[in-house]
Enzyme design. Structure first.
Site, short mmCIF file in Angstrom:
data_model
loop_
_atom_site.label_atom_id
_atom_site.label_comp_id
_atom_site.label_asym_id
_atom_site.label_seq_id
_atom_site.Cartn_x
_atom_site.Cartn_y
_atom_site.Cartn_z
N GLU A 131 -9.93 -0.91 -3.53
CA GLU A 131 -9.04 -0.06 -2.71
C GLU A 131 -8.26 0.87 -3.63
O GLU A 131 -8.02 0.54 -4.77
CB GLU A 131 -8.00 -0.95 -1.97
CG GLU A 131 -8.60 -2.05 -1.14
CD GLU A 131 -7.53 -3.02 -0.60
OE1 GLU A 131 -6.33 -2.82 -0.87
OE2 GLU A 131 -7.93 -3.97 0.08
N ASP B 297 0.40 5.25 -4.32
CA ASP B 297 1.64 5.41 -5.08
C ASP B 297 2.80 5.68 -4.14
O ASP B 297 3.24 6.80 -3.95
CB ASP B 297 1.46 6.57 -6.07
CG ASP B 297 2.32 6.38 -7.29
OD1 ASP B 297 3.04 5.37 -7.35
OD2 ASP B 297 2.28 7.25 -8.18
N ARG C 26 10.01 -4.46 -0.27
CA ARG C 26 9.62 -5.61 -1.07
C ARG C 26 10.83 -6.23 -1.76
O ARG C 26 10.92 -7.45 -1.89
CB ARG C 26 8.58 -5.16 -2.09
CG ARG C 26 8.16 -6.23 -3.05
CD ARG C 26 6.92 -5.84 -3.81
NE ARG C 26 6.64 -6.83 -4.82
CZ ARG C 26 7.13 -6.79 -6.04
NH1 ARG C 26 7.89 -5.79 -6.41
NH2 ARG C 26 6.85 -7.75 -6.90
N TYR D 142 -2.81 -3.15 3.88
CA TYR D 142 -3.92 -3.76 3.13
C TYR D 142 -3.84 -5.28 3.06
O TYR D 142 -4.64 -5.91 2.39
CB TYR D 142 -3.99 -3.19 1.71
CG TYR D 142 -2.63 -3.09 1.02
CD1 TYR D 142 -1.93 -4.22 0.65
CD2 TYR D 142 -2.07 -1.84 0.74
CE1 TYR D 142 -0.70 -4.13 0.03
CE2 TYR D 142 -0.84 -1.74 0.12
CZ TYR D 142 -0.15 -2.89 -0.24
OH TYR D 142 1.08 -2.78 -0.84
N CYS E 122 14.03 39.97 -30.42
CA CYS E 122 12.74 39.29 -30.54
C CYS E 122 12.79 38.27 -31.67
O CYS E 122 13.16 38.62 -32.80
CB CYS E 122 11.63 40.31 -30.78
SG CYS E 122 10.06 39.56 -31.23
S1 IVH Z 1 -2.07 -5.76 -2.95
C1 IVH Z 1 -0.87 -9.97 -3.33
N1 IVH Z 1 -3.22 -3.43 -2.54
O1 IVH Z 1 1.02 -2.13 -5.85
C2 IVH Z 1 -1.29 -8.55 -3.39
N2 IVH Z 1 -1.04 -3.46 -3.51
O2 IVH Z 1 1.54 -3.58 -8.31
C3 IVH Z 1 -0.17 -7.62 -3.59
N3 IVH Z 1 -0.10 -1.25 -3.97
O3 IVH Z 1 3.68 -4.03 -4.63
C4 IVH Z 1 -0.43 -6.21 -3.43
N4 IVH Z 1 -1.81 -0.08 -3.19
O4 IVH Z 1 3.28 -1.71 -3.60
C5 IVH Z 1 -2.13 -4.08 -3.01
N5 IVH Z 1 -4.32 -1.42 -2.09
C6 IVH Z 1 -3.24 -2.08 -2.55
C7 IVH Z 1 -2.12 -1.40 -3.06
C8 IVH Z 1 -1.04 -2.13 -3.54
C9 IVH Z 1 -0.60 -0.02 -3.74
C10 IVH Z 1 1.19 -1.52 -4.60
C11 IVH Z 1 2.09 -2.45 -3.82
C12 IVH Z 1 2.36 -3.59 -4.72
C13 IVH Z 1 2.08 -3.01 -6.07
C14 IVH Z 1 1.68 -4.10 -7.04
#
Ligand code: IVH
Length: 669
Positions: free
Chosen positions: A114, A118, A137, A225, A408
């Site tokens: 995935e 950002d 979070r 996700y 200059c």
């Molecule tokens: S999964 C237990 N999937 O990245 C799994 N996180 O560095 C936890 N993030 O706090 C996260 N895209 O804010 C997951 N496709 C994605 C994501 C993603 C961005 C962010 C999310 C998380 C941070 C972790």
């Protein structure tokens, strides 16, 4: 009446929810925005007339609740974890190896890959399909209650589709897409309000507004996700099935997600997405690989703060912080002073950046960049690095604004800024070493005289040591002289002399471009060459004549005329020709060659001009002259006493022109 109103309200809400779903989840809107707005308006009016119809999950109630002074706390029943990071391909291989070892498996494993969005992580709890609570979070255990704000995000459904379980907590990322970000910043700039440095900060700042009415105006989006607490629903047995389920429930899921096999599949996805990264409508900072099988995920479990079954493979950062060591002004070919920030070297977008252009003094003032400031530097794709903004809170006291120098920095001539021009310029002309150097560099560049091997270092030395004052001096250089330059061996010196000699044979458009006349780029040079055909004719032209050239306006015409009026420039042109610089005349443009492709034969005696003069007049208009009549002859010009050629032309049915017709054709009549 009220029953009708209730039915209509329900219908409008259903339609609006469907349009939100089409727009945010399927990315395939069915109706234009105006139609959506019309539905909302109708619903609003209906609810105003019948307030008893208002329900908390009505789309009109996305913005409700008064501004608060602080966010409440939400304790996450299932902690919101973070991810371990991989920066290199080896890290990904090691991640996959650890999984194999822990699970005691061999063979390739399936992962869901995935984009790593950002933005900022949120969790949204639905009770019986209705949005109940949303939180950030925070530290992973306790977050902030941002329910009122999340309700304003159209991408987040207020209600899930039928079949939603009694309790479902979904997790995802709230972000701002690039278009929305640019639009919002443009509006803020117009109102002289604060602009955000990047979409991530903008998303975070927008979600953490105490007044949800402000959040509602921000173009926030979301993709989900994962899940937290789930009651009354069997969890799908893989990540890819879970994503499909979320989508079915009406939640937005990124369409970029793929199931891939093994490390090779992960890396292929990483490279392909990295390739497209700068063209995506939103920012991502990497990709996330998640082991697909849920049973395997559960067996692997968690480390203290991240799952063992997932990892974030980061892209090289496109933004980084660094410190401005100095702001210097570089002098260009036309004398324009360009402010350039010299930075503490910083690794960003895959390269080390030490200098970044600030474009012009207005830009420096607008961004208020000062020496010693901490700045955000951005380098995305192949775009040149930019200073995005200054971290005002880190400015040292007493840091002074950057001033445009009055003289200059290279030659000390006065610096002038004309009204309406972005650039301030050194008035030294060719007496300024910087301008001579840039002029020479331009003269030799690929699209100009194309002198291979005449690099910046050599040019700098040639100017520094005064070996070249005008471009014509280039052609006087000997290999012996060149070997005196630093870093130029005998072989390269000989090669350079040969390349310079090759540059002598050029074309008129290239020459005109190479001269570096202000505002004369390649296209204008070509237009000038085509119009005048020869340098001599251009030299004779006045401003009015030059303005006749297609796409040349009064300003450019004035620059061109002024350039060629200068005795110094004329001397350089003569000198260039004396040194053997040459070019063929330009073929006359088609409009002036109306007879191109026609073949004429002349016979008999003409009264008003000789046959030679007639032939010349015809060829000047593009015609060809042949000695005898054949099937390929277009016209026979027959004067008095024409003989066998006339007979043959008549036999072949070729049109015959008498003298009057010829004169008419030549426009001399
Ligand atoms: S999964 C237990 N999937 O990245 C799994 N996180 O560095 C936890 N993030 O706090 C996260 N895209 O804010 C997951 N496709 C994605 C994501 C993603 C961005 C962010 C999310 C998380 C941070 C972790």
């Amino acid at each position: 009446m009220s029953a009708d109103a209730a039915a209509r309200a329900a219908e409008l809400r259903a339609q609006i929810a469907r349009h939100d779903y089409r727009y945010y989840v399927l990315d395939d809107p069915e109706v234009p925005d105006a139609e959506y707005d019309r539905l909302m308006l109708e619903l609003r009016e209906l609810e105003r007339a019948h307030p008893q119809l208002i329900s908390p999950d009505s789309p009109t109630q996305r913005v409700a609740g008064a501004p608060s002074t602080a966010f409440g706390e939400v304790v996450h029943q299932v902690p919101m974890l973070s991810l371990d990071n991989a920066f290199r391909e080896d890290d990904v291989a090691a991640f996959d190896r650890r999984i194999h070892e822990r699970l005691g498996l061999s063979g390739e494993l399936d992962y869901v890959a995935e984009p790593k969005l950002d933005g900022l992580a949120v969790t949204v709890i639905y009770h019986a399909g209705r949005l109940e609570r949303a939180a950030t979070r925070g530290d992973g255990v306790t977050g902030e209650d941002v329910t009122a704000n999340v309700r304003t995000i159209r991408a987040v459904p207020q209600r899930l589709t039928a079949g939603a379980p009694p309790v479902l907590e979904v997790r995802g990322e709230v972000f701002m897409d690039l278009k929305g970000f640019e639009r919002m910043n443009a509006q803020a700039r117009a109102r002289d309000e604060r602009v955000y440095v990047n979409p991530r900060n903008a998303a975070a700042g927008s979600l953490r507004q105490l007044d949800p009415r402000i959040t509602a105006t921000r173009p926030l989006r979301a993709f989900f996700y994962g899940v937290g607490v789930v009651e009354g629903m069997a969890l799908p047995d893989s990540q890819h099935a879970l994503l499909a389920r979320l989508r079915e429930l009406g939640l937005p899921v990124t369409p970029e997600t793929r199931t891939v096999r093994g490390v090779a599949g992960c890396l292929e996805y990483y490279r392909a997405l990295g390739e497209r990264r700068s063209r995506l409508p939103y920012q991502i900072d990497g990709v996330v690989y998640k082991l697909d099988g849920r049973a395997d995920q559960e067996r692997l479990g968690f480390l203290s703060r991240s799952p063992r079954w997932a990892i974030a493979h980061k892209f090289p950062a496109e933004e980084a912080l660094t410190v401005v060591r100095a702001v210097e002004f570089q002098v260009g070919r036309t004398g324009a002073l360009t402010p350039v920030a010299s930075l503490e070297p910083v690794f960003v977008g895959g390269v080390t950046v030490t200098n970044v252009t600030l474009h012009n003094i207005d830009e420096v003032r607008r961004k208020d960049v000062r020496v010693g400031d901490t700045v955000t530097v951005r380098r995305a794709g192949d775009v040149i690095p930019q200073v995005v903004g200054v971290l005002a809170e880190r400015r040292a006291p007493g840091a002074e604004p950057v001033e445009l120098p009055a003289r200059c920095p290279v030659c000390g001539s006065a610096v002038l800024r004309l009204e309406g021009e972005a650039a301030a310029r050194c008035t030294g002309g060719f007496s300024c070493r910087a301008q001579r150097q840039e002029a020479l560099r331009h003269f030799a560049s690929r699209r100009a005289l194309d002198i291979e091997g005449l690099g910046d270092k050599v040019i700098a030395q040639l100017i520094e040591q005064d070996m070249v004052r005008s471009p014509a001096d280039l052609f006087r250089l000997s290999a012996a002289q060149l070997t005196e330059l630093e870093r130029l061996g005998e072989k390269s010196a000989a090669n350079l002399v040969a390349a310079i000699a090759r540059g002598k044979r050029t074309t008129l458009p290239r020459l005109l471009y190479a001269l570096g006349i202000r505002d004369v780029g390649e296209a204008t040079a070509l237009a000038l060459a085509r119009h005048f055909g020869t340098l001599e004719r251009l030299l004779q032209a006045d401003v009015a004549a030059i303005q006749q050239v297609p796409d040349v306006g009064p300003v450019v015409a004035a620059h061109v005329a002024a350039f060629f009026a200068s005795p110094d420039h004329r001397a350089v042109l003569e000198d260039l020709q004396r040194q053997g610089v040459s070019w063929p005349d330009m073929p006359a443009p088609a409009a002036e060659r109306p007879l191109a492709g026609r073949t004429f034969v002349l016979t008999g005696t003409l009264q008003s001009l000789t046959r030679e003069a007639a032939a010349e007049a015809l060829t000047a208009r593009g015609a060809k002259i042949a000695g005898s009549v054949s099937k390929k002859t277009s016209y026979l010009v027959a004067g008095a006493d024409a003989g066998s050629k006339l007979a043959r032309a008549q036999a072949l049915g070729i049109p015959v022109l008498d003298e009057a017709a010829l004169l008419k054709l030549l426009g001399a009549e």
